[in-house]
Structures are given as C-alpha cells and as structure tokens.
Scaffold this active site. Structure first.
Site, mmCIF file in Angstrom:
data_model
loop_
_atom_site.group_PDB
_atom_site.id
_atom_site.type_symbol
_atom_site.label_atom_id
_atom_site.label_comp_id
_atom_site.label_asym_id
_atom_site.label_seq_id
_atom_site.Cartn_x
_atom_site.Cartn_y
_atom_site.Cartn_z
ATOM 1 N N SER A 584 -24.786 -46.301 -14.677
ATOM 2 C CA SER A 584 -25.112 -46.686 -13.305
ATOM 3 C C SER A 584 -26.536 -47.249 -13.263
ATOM 4 O O SER A 584 -26.819 -48.239 -13.933
ATOM 5 C CB SER A 584 -24.931 -45.491 -12.366
ATOM 6 O OG SER A 584 -24.935 -45.911 -11.021
ATOM 7 N N ASP A 659 -14.130 -49.724 -10.010
ATOM 8 C CA ASP A 659 -15.384 -49.138 -9.536
ATOM 9 C C ASP A 659 -15.685 -49.634 -8.124
ATOM 10 O O ASP A 659 -16.049 -50.798 -7.929
ATOM 11 C CB ASP A 659 -16.518 -49.516 -10.505
ATOM 12 C CG ASP A 659 -17.785 -48.705 -10.290
ATOM 13 O OD1 ASP A 659 -17.999 -48.250 -9.158
ATOM 14 O OD2 ASP A 659 -18.559 -48.553 -11.254
ATOM 15 N N HIS A 691 -16.217 -45.328 -10.752
ATOM 16 C CA HIS A 691 -17.568 -45.302 -11.304
ATOM 17 C C HIS A 691 -17.746 -44.225 -12.375
ATOM 18 O O HIS A 691 -18.524 -44.397 -13.310
ATOM 19 C CB HIS A 691 -18.566 -45.085 -10.164
ATOM 20 C CG HIS A 691 -19.982 -45.407 -10.508
ATOM 21 N ND1 HIS A 691 -20.371 -46.605 -11.047
ATOM 22 C CD2 HIS A 691 -21.118 -44.668 -10.381
ATOM 23 C CE1 HIS A 691 -21.689 -46.600 -11.246
ATOM 24 N NE2 HIS A 691 -22.155 -45.438 -10.850
#
Length: 714
Positions: A584, A659, A691
C-alpha cells in the site's frame, strides 16, 4: 532484556518454515475477545465456541469462572457471529450470515433475543440489513437496508421506512459512502437520541461523484462492478445531517452552513435529548468546527473552531465526550503540538488542558465522573511504548497503572472499577489480565504459555531497537532482526520493511503479526530484516508527522535511503545486497526508494502500491497534499511513474485486480511507464483480490512468491 526462554541463538533449534507461518498457525497467539462488561459490575460476558456452536457466557470477575450461559447458538438455532445487549441486559441483538461489503461495512441477518424467555424475533423477515441498533427504551430497532433507514417496533412488528430516496450510487441514508468509511473510520451513520424519541442520521448525495469500474473475473463474460469513488480533486458526496422525530414522523435537516463542499464526519447526541452535536471539516481539512444544533428546528451554533497551516487530523480530535452534568465536555486535540485531552464548558470555552507534555495521548479509555478521574493510554514512557494512566480531571494526580514495558491495550468496565489489560512486547506474546482500576492484578485470563513453550523449540531472533540520525539530524526509530545463528564475521543481505505513511508506526515494542514471522522466516534463510520509521510517521508529535505535508514521498524516501546507507556501513552487511519491500503506502515507498535510491537499493517489492496520488481518494490525499489543482507538483514530483527512467535494480510489482482501495489502475499505469522507459521488471496480479490479497490460497501464494524472488535477487 531478551526473554531467553523465547528468543535464543542456540544451535540445533528448528528454523522457522513457511508452513509454520502461513499454514499451521504455529505462532498464532490466543486472546480473549468478544468481551462486554455487565451492568452490575460483577460480571462480564464473552463469546465462545461451545460444541461447535457460538455461545455467550457470563464470567464472574472475582473468581474468573463461568457463571452461566446467556446466549446459546445451538438452542437458538442461530449461528451468530456478534452480539450486543441493551442497557438493562434484558435483550440481545445477534447477527448471523454476515457479509462484508468494504473494510468496515457489512450486512447480515439480525435477531432480537429476549434473555428471560429465550424467544427470538427475526428482523426484516430474514433479509440482510446493516447496523441494527436497539433504541435506548428497548422497544424499537433502527437499521439500514438498500441505502434507506428503517425502524421496527418490536412489540407490534410495525415497520416504518424513514427515508425513501436511497438508491445505489446515488443517495445513501444512515450509512457512510466509500470514502467516509475508509478515511473517517465509520460505517454506521445514524444514532438514537438518549430519550429514544429521535434518530439523527447523515445523508450522502453521491450522484455527482465519478464512478469507478472494476471488472470481476471468473465467468464467460467478466462482470462490471461500478461504485462511487472520489479521486483527489474530484467531486465528493454532498453530506447533510437530519433528525427524524418518531412522534410526528417528520424529518428536520440540521443547519451546517451554506458551503456544501465540506465533510460532516461525526454526529453526537449531547446529554440534552434535543441537542445534536456534529463536526464540520472544510475540504482541505485545515479547519475543524464543532457545532450544536436544535434537533427540532435544525438551528445550529458554532461551539469551537480549530485551524492549522497544514491540517487538523480528525483521528486526533475524535474523543468527544459529553459529561453527565450536562454542562461540560472533554475532547482531544494536538493543537499544542501533541495530542492531549481538554475540558470545555458547553459553550466551547476552555476549562483546562488536562494532560500536557512532549508525548501523545493515543486513546481515551474511560471517565469516572463521580471520582473525577480520567483513564487514557499514552506514549509518555517512549514512542515505542503504550502505557495506561489515570489522572484527575483537574490535571493532577497522574499515575501509571501499567508500568511494564511494551504495548498495553485496555478494555475498561463501564463503571470504571475494572479493566482488562492486553499486554505484549516484541519478545513476549500477549498476556491478558483482569485488573482493578487501581492497577492491582486480579487474574490472568490468558498467558499464551502453550505458545511460549512452543517458541522455545525454534531459532528465533529478537528485534534490536535503536535510533540513528537522518540528513537534518533528526533521530529516527528503527529495528533489526538478525539471523538466530548470526555470525558477525559474515556479510548478510538486508531487506528493509516500510510503510511510512502519515501517522503510521512500524517500530513498536509489541508482539508481531503474521508479517513479522515471515520476517523471522527470512532471517532463518540468512537475511537481516530492518525497519525505519521515517519522518511523517506517528507517535512523535504534530511537527514530526506534519513535516511531509504538501510533498508526500520526498522526506520519507530520503529517510529510507539514509537508513539503507546506515545499514550498509555495518561490518556484517553486504552493501551490494540491500532491498526494500512494502504494501500500500509501503509499496509506494519501496517503488520510489528503488528508483530514487538506485545506487543504494538493489531490489524492491511493491504490493498494491499507490503510484500517483492523483488516483487515490479525496479525503486521505487532500489532507496531506491539498488538491491537484492547488498543488500539482506535490502530486507529480514524487510519483513513481515520473521516476521510472531511474530504475536499475530488481523490481517485483504485485496487485489485486479487485482492489477497491488502491486501484489496480495504479499498477497498470506504472507498468505502462516502465515499458515506455524500456525497463525490465517482474509483475504479478491476483484476480478479483482486494487490497489485502487474502482468501483462498492467496496469502500462502504471495509470500511464497516474494520469498523466492528475494532469495533469487538479493
């Protein structure tokens, strides 16, 4: 000091294997969960699994022994996954067949159970609903279904549809839109008034928000999934606050001002059942207002305002609590440079700042109004520690209740007489204890002795915490994990682990997660694993955190490069084999670090990275960068897409196509830029994975893939 029983450098111990970490759960710790304190102060309830079915049992605080079964899933015929009681503990609300929507939102089948008779009442004929909540008078339940707010009277079964304009991708009533849910940590967006006569709710008109489209794979023709996602600089939902009056059946809008390009992320009922409080944030989030509104007329008045040259972080101003005297409230703010607790009159005037110092209150835990004592967790001992304190409301008499080093998380009883302490360190797994409010330990509820015994058979390495100066002399917190059989005469490769985002923290004296034990596996394979909390991370005050404002990526990458240089100078490190990985924001950081620091880093792995902040959501991105229209260079100067020509080392890019948070689009555009720059790299996508890239065999697969890549390239 290292716990010799857990962390040893002795030979002939078992090495950590991938199977131990990802398949066998060898290092999973036990905990005590699902706890609700009961009203008489002598018991708490806890959800357990009994004979293959869920059950809620009552535990005696004095003995720690089970004192009865409150809910039995087998008897009820309901495989419930959560429960809550009303204040009188005469009714329970249970949920089954719960289906996750996004990070915090869900829907399920709800029942109200009469605890005396055991009779259950299914809501909405078994259709899935969200956020079912009992009224304070226990007679009614409010909930959301299909973007509309509903009310049901339990005695008669009469159902009232409070709103009727809810529609997918257009209007939401009583629950948060995607970006509020993700960035303001909220899902339910309605609240009962204390007298059960009104319901306040937030309405989101997202009709003008641009739509994002994801393809879902697995059928002959892939399906489109379209949802509203406001990217930086684009239109947000128009939020408004309303109050429904049960007696009249009328809904009144609260006056939040004429500007509609704002955020309304919090509603609170004061002790006056006709006064609703709410938070208003401007679009750039550098002004936070607290307002009080007359729930009958909607007329509002400004109570206090906080402004900043950078941003006012709602997460640091999110502990508002109205006292039962009906005259005052307490809140948290980092207005003096560190997050602290403030006591105000109802008109907003300051009574006093209760806590102060160059440290942060990380959580307000409880308030004993009768004894005038406030309980909180803070970083006063160290940014790497979390300890539990009590202080008088007058700011005097501060006392630490959990002096043991490490990280303490607290669950305190509603009467403030007891608390449960969840305590761990980097060396010792979770210990859960029941304690009196004075700090006296009454009983150990879980000590993870079985895990401790198991760990003595493994060659585990401890985290070595230290600090080093970055380019401007600022000391950064870091840790190293060396192989258990570390030989200082050898040269080792180093893998740095990074997240690095605003307010985050990886360098913490707490027991590790699954990811930490993957790092132990890598150490067993001959890697040194390191981590640096760069400028912009949390627990060190506002100035340290806000130093990256308007220029995300710049200082953070400098600090990661400086960390790599620091490690490279260590005599046991091979400076030609330093890598970095992250997920991320960490994937953004690892990509940028490899490109800008191409003379220091040899290898990087980026999982689900942001590659341009233009593709991320409004609330998060604009808080730190303003809008692209106001700060284009802040968006572009440190986008990995703009630095692809600098790539020299080994790069592995991984993303899930499903995602909903950091869109696969980020990686697609980075791949395209790398191709145009004639750069060779590795990439992998996980079909339909969100995600977290979890579920099915995904977790095992991704970590196996990353392990193999690191062994080959580093």
């Amino acid at each position: 000091m290292m716990s010799i029983s857990l962390f040893s450098q002795a030979q002939n111990l078992k090495k950590v294997r991938p199977e131990d970490v990802f398949k066998l759960g060898t290092f999973s710790q036990e905990t005590i969960s699902g706890i609700n304190w009961m009203k008489d102060g002598q018991f708490y309830s806890s959800q357990i699994l009994r004979n293959g079915a869920p059950a809620v049992v009552k535990i005696n605080l004095e003995t720690g022994q089970e004192a009865g079964v409150l809910l039995d899933g087998r008897t009820l015929g309901v495989d419930f996954s959560s429960y809550s009681f009303n204040a009188e503990e005469s009714k329970a609300l249970i949920a089954s067949d719960v289906e996750s929507i996004y990070r915090r939102s869900s829907k399920g089948v709800f029942y109200v159970v009469d605890l005396a008779s055991g009779r259950k009442q299914q809501l909405m004929n078994g259709e899935k609903i969200s956020y079912a909540t009992l009224s304070p008078d226990n007679d009614k339940v409010a909930f959301v279904q299909n973007n509309n707010l509903y009310l049901v009277e339990l005695a008669s079964g009469k159902q009232t549809q409070i709103t009727s304009d809810g529609e997918w991708n257009k209007v939401i009533n009583g629950s948060a839109d995607w970006v509020y849910e993700e960035e303001f940590a909220m899902a339910q967006a309605f609240q009962w008034s204390p007298d059960a006569k009104k319901i306040a709710f937030i309405r989101f008109d997202e009709s003008q928000v641009p739509e994002f489209n994801m393809q879902l794979w697995g059928s002959l023709y892939p399906k489109d999934y379209k949802f509203k996602y406001p990217k930086a600089g684009q239109k947000n939902s128009i939020a408004s606050i309303h109050v429904y009056d049960l007696a009249s059946g009328k809904t009144q809008q609260m006056d939040a001002g004429t500007e509609t390009d704002i955020y309304l992320p919090r509603i609170y009922w004061t002790k006056d059942a006709n006064t609703l409080a709410f938070i208003r944030l401007n679009r750039l989030q550098n002004q936070l207002d607290l307002l009080h509104a007359d729930a009958s007329t909607g007329a509002s008045k400004l109570i206090l305002t906080e402004t900043s040259q950078t941003y006012v972080d709602l997460n640091y101003n999110d502990d508002l609590q109205y006292l039962s005297d009906g005259k005052t409230f307490i809140r948290t703010s980092e207005q003096d440079g560190f997050k602290h607790i403030y006591h105000h009159n109802l008109d907003g005037s300051l009574i006093r700042q209760i806590t102060s110092g160059n440290w942060e209150v990380t959580a307000m835990v409880g308030l004993d109004e009768k004894a005038k004592k406030l309980y909180y967790i803070s970083t006063e001992a160290s940014p790497l520690e979390r300890n539990f304190y009590v202080i008088n409301l007058n700011g005097k008499g501060k006392k630490v209740l959990t002096p043991a080093k490490g990280t303490h998380t607290i669950n305190m009883s509603s009467d403030r007489k007891f608390y449960i302490d969840y305590h761990s360190t980097a060396d010792v797994p979770l210990k859960v204890t029941l304690n009196e409010a004075s700090g006296k330990e009454l009983k150990v509820l879980e000590d993870n002795q079985a895990l401790k015994d198991k760990l003595t058979g493994y060659a585990l390495a401890k985290k070595e915490f230290f600090t080093f100066p970055t380019v401007d002399g600022t000391l950064l917190n870091a840790y190293l994990i060396k192989p258990a059989d570390f030989d200082p005469s050898k040269k080792y490769p180093v893998l740095m682990y990074v997240y690095g985002g605003p307010g985050s923290q990886n360098v913490l004296n707490a027991w590790g997660s699954l990811r930490d034990f993957w790092h132990q596996q890598l150490a067993a394979e001959g890697f040194i694993v390191a981590c640096v909390d760069n400028r912009g991370t949390g627990a060190r005050g506002r100035d340290f955190k806000h130093s990256t404002y308007a220029n995300l990526g710049k200082l953070e990458v400098i600090d990661q490069i400086e960390g790599a240089k620091h490690f490279a100078e260590m005599p046991f490190v091979d400076p030609s084999r330093i890598g970095i990985w992250g997920w991320s924001y960490g994937g953004y950081m690892s990509s940028l670090s490899l490109m800008i620091g191409n003379d220091v880093f040899k290898t990087a792995i980026a999982v689900a990275p942001v590659t341009t902040w233009r593709y991320y959501d409004t609330i998060y991105t604009e808080r730190y960068l303003q809008t692209p229209q106001l700060n284009a260079t802040g968006y572009d100067d440190n986008s990995p897409i703009m630095h692809v020509n600098k790539l020299k080392g080994n790069f592995l890019l991984i993303h899930g196509t499903g995602d909903d948070n950091v869109h696969f689009q980020n990686s697609v555009d980075l791949v395209n830029a790398l191709i145009n720059a004639d750069k060779q790299f590795d990439s992998f996508y996980y079909p339909n994975k969100a995600h977290s890239i979890s579920g099915g065999n995904a977790t095992w697969h991704i970590y196996t893939q990353m392990t193999n890549f690191l062994k080959e390239k580093l």
